[in-house]
Design an enzyme around this catalytic site. Structure first.
Site, PDB file in Angstrom:
ATOM      1  N   ARG A 109       0.812  -1.226   0.000  1.00  0.00           N
ATOM      2  CA  ARG A 109       0.000   0.000   0.000  1.00  0.00           C
ATOM      3  C   ARG A 109       0.840   1.269   0.000  1.00  0.00           C
ATOM      4  NH1 ARG A 109      -3.955  -0.335   4.984  1.00  0.00           N
ATOM      5  NH2 ARG A 109      -1.960  -0.885   5.947  1.00  0.00           N
TER       6      ARG A 109
ATOM      7  N   LYS B  60      12.965 -27.790   4.244  1.00  0.00           N
ATOM      8  CA  LYS B  60      14.214 -28.021   4.970  1.00  0.00           C
ATOM      9  C   LYS B  60      14.908 -29.269   4.425  1.00  0.00           C
ATOM     10  CE  LYS B  60      12.864 -25.804   9.337  1.00  0.00           C
ATOM     11  NZ  LYS B  60      13.975 -24.840   9.392  1.00  0.00           N
TER      12      LYS B  60
ATOM     13  N   HIS C  83       3.283 -27.741  10.917  1.00  0.00           N
ATOM     14  CA  HIS C  83       4.660 -28.235  10.913  1.00  0.00           C
ATOM     15  C   HIS C  83       4.784 -29.661  11.444  1.00  0.00           C
ATOM     16  CE1 HIS C  83       5.611 -24.262   9.796  1.00  0.00           C
ATOM     17  NE2 HIS C  83       5.830 -23.736  10.977  1.00  0.00           N
TER      18      HIS C  83
END
Length: 496
Positions: free
Chosen positions: A50, A180, A238
């Site tokens: 913005r 990962k 996760h």
């Protein structure tokens, strides 16, 4: 040089480019891809926010962030190439009319990747704006940052908003743990090595531990975290994603849907935790003041802007069971929390003890073999085995000791830089590979299971147990394993 035929040039549009995630992770990761010659020469990176700033000011801000959030000095040659790719568009993401600014910055003939690094509550607004700008087509890919909702119902609302404009094949729901190296290595470890592949079930494995520990507190995110809690913030995505990779059946191949089909089966086999068994299988905690790494830290209710009557959990320990043939009777223990002694993420596979002990004089009870997969900070794989103590002895018995076979990524691959998870995932988006991203039915299966636990906690009306900052959580989390003669493995603390 760019991998031949690896991907096509694209307009990479980063919504929320001034936000914390973009500044700390996404822009530095895109820079690293450029440094590794994995960014197509004609690709553009278009920041959207913005703020009314010029392109030149935006380029300067990007360089400041890369200098701040990368470990090594900025390579000027790389920066010269990368800065040429940068552009900026000022858009109020809730104002559909402002999206018309895009027509002067994107090429309708090129594939576009749109990364929504914004609150999920405005995903629908962004989709409406893109449609109004008439730039949506079948080649466009959208990346959705978590959390997608706070329960199953809200998750469906957000996914429905996006699905109105994009097919599932165009949607990339990101969980950075899936990028990962050691998490990716789980698939190779399991299915490329017969020593593990043939011993990966209830016949050989006693139990599995998954721990994701954080030494930090809420880091100024009180408003978000108090609504989410550790269950929504960490477990729903996760930890459950790691669990699926450990527990899934061999996929037919490495195609995205083959892998995600098997992960979904694991999520569907999670035994429900509800009001009838929540006390036996879950522990909730909330940290109070203490010391972490020698520094005094405040309790959760003493943090800035805290609601002093909050009962949000900052620690969770769970005993999880899977109702399928491979894992019958094998518990998975999940643990995650804030203000713990160290920042570490690891998976520990405990194999069953030998049924007969030939070495009673040395070890009255032989300890189990362990496979430890370190996700962070020292990525690697470690196997704990029993070994004879070398040397001469006058005794007829054989002295044993525990030894570790250690594969440290930093030691073994000294000349290889270990890429950040976001680098891998951003590259996979540009390549069009969804294997490391979460499909909608996975998200919903995870929420369905998590919602059952949250509902059971609400019915029990029991507050989380206090634990001192700098410790490994409430005493009850120790009891969760101790009642079955097991214990948490805390390798970073040098003890079991």
């Amino acid at each position: 040089m760019v991998l031949e035929n690896s991907f096509e040039p694209c307009d990479f549009v980063l919504f929320g480019t001034q936000g914390d995630l973009a500044r700390r992770k996404l822009l530095p990761s895109l820079y690293q891809l450029e440094k590794s010659d994995l960014m197509h020469a004609e690709t553009k990176v278009i920041g959207v926010a913005r703020q009314d700033i010029s392109k030149e000011d935006y380029v300067s801000l990007v360089k400041e962030n890369i200098e701040k959030f990368t470990k090594e000095a900025v390579c000027e040659e790389t920066w010269a190439r990368f800065s040429e790719k940068l552009d900026y568009v000022q858009v109020d993401m809730k104002d559909i009319a402002s999206y018309k600014a895009f027509k002067d910055h994107v090429d309708p003939k090129r594939m576009m990747v749109c990364y929504f690094a914004t609150p999920p509550s405005i995903f629908g607004d962004i989709c409406l704006g893109l449609k109004a700008a008439k730039i949506i087509d079948k080649s466009m890919r959208v990346v959705l940052e978590k959390p997608i909702g706070h329960n199953l119902e809200s998750s469906k609302v957000i996914n429905d908003q996006v699905a109105e404009f994009f097919d599932e094949s165009q949607i990339y729901r990101i969980d950075h743990y899936l990028g990962k190296e050691t998490v990716l290595n789980l698939i190779a470890l399991r299915f490329a090595n017969s020593i593990f592949a043939t011993n990966w079930d209830h016949n050989c494995i006693d139990h599995v531990q998954i721990s994701v520990a954080e030494s930090v507190g809420i880091e100024g995110r009180w408003g978000y975290f108090d609504e989410a809690g550790q269950m929504r913030d960490m477990v729903q995505n996760h930890l459950l994603q790691i669990l699926t990779l450990i527990a899934m059946e061999p996929p037919a191949n490495l195609d995205a849907d083959s892998i995600r089909d098997e992960k979904l089966k694991v999520l569907k086999s999670l035994r429900p935790i509800n009001a009838s068994n929540v006390r036996e299988n879950t522990v909730r905690g909330q940290y109070v003041g203490g010391f972490v790494k020698g520094q005094e830290v405040p309790g959760y209710l003493d943090e800035a802007d805290a609601n002093t009557s909050s009962e949000t959990e900052t620690f969770i320990a769970l005993k999880v069971e899977l109702d399928n043939w491979r894992w019958a009777g094998v518990p998975f223990y999940l643990r995650t929390g804030k203000r713990l002694p160290d920042k570490t993420s690891e998976v520990v596979i405990y194999f069953k003890r030998q049924p007969h002990n030939l070495f009673k004089e040395s070890f009255p009870q032989l300890p189990p073999n362990k496979l430890t997969i370190r996700l962070q900070p020292d990525e690697g794989v470690e196997v704990t085995v029993m070994n004879k103590v070398p040397g001469l002895t006058g005794k007829s018995s054989m002295d044993l000791q525990k030894s570790k076979l250690n594969l440290s990524f930093s030691d073994t691959f000294k000349d290889e830089r270990i890429a950040d998870a976001y680098e891998k995932l951003l590259l996979e988006v540009m390549l069009g590979n969804q294997a490391l991203f979460v499909r909608r039915d996975e998200v919903e299966a995870a929420w369905k299971w998590v919602d059952g636990i949250l509902a059971a906690w609400k019915v029990s009306n029991e507050p989380p147990e206090p634990y001192q900052a700098g410790t490994w959580g409430p005493v009850a989390s120790i009891a969760l394993l101790a009642r079955e003669d097991r214990a948490w493995y805390e390798s970073r603390m040098g003890k079991k």
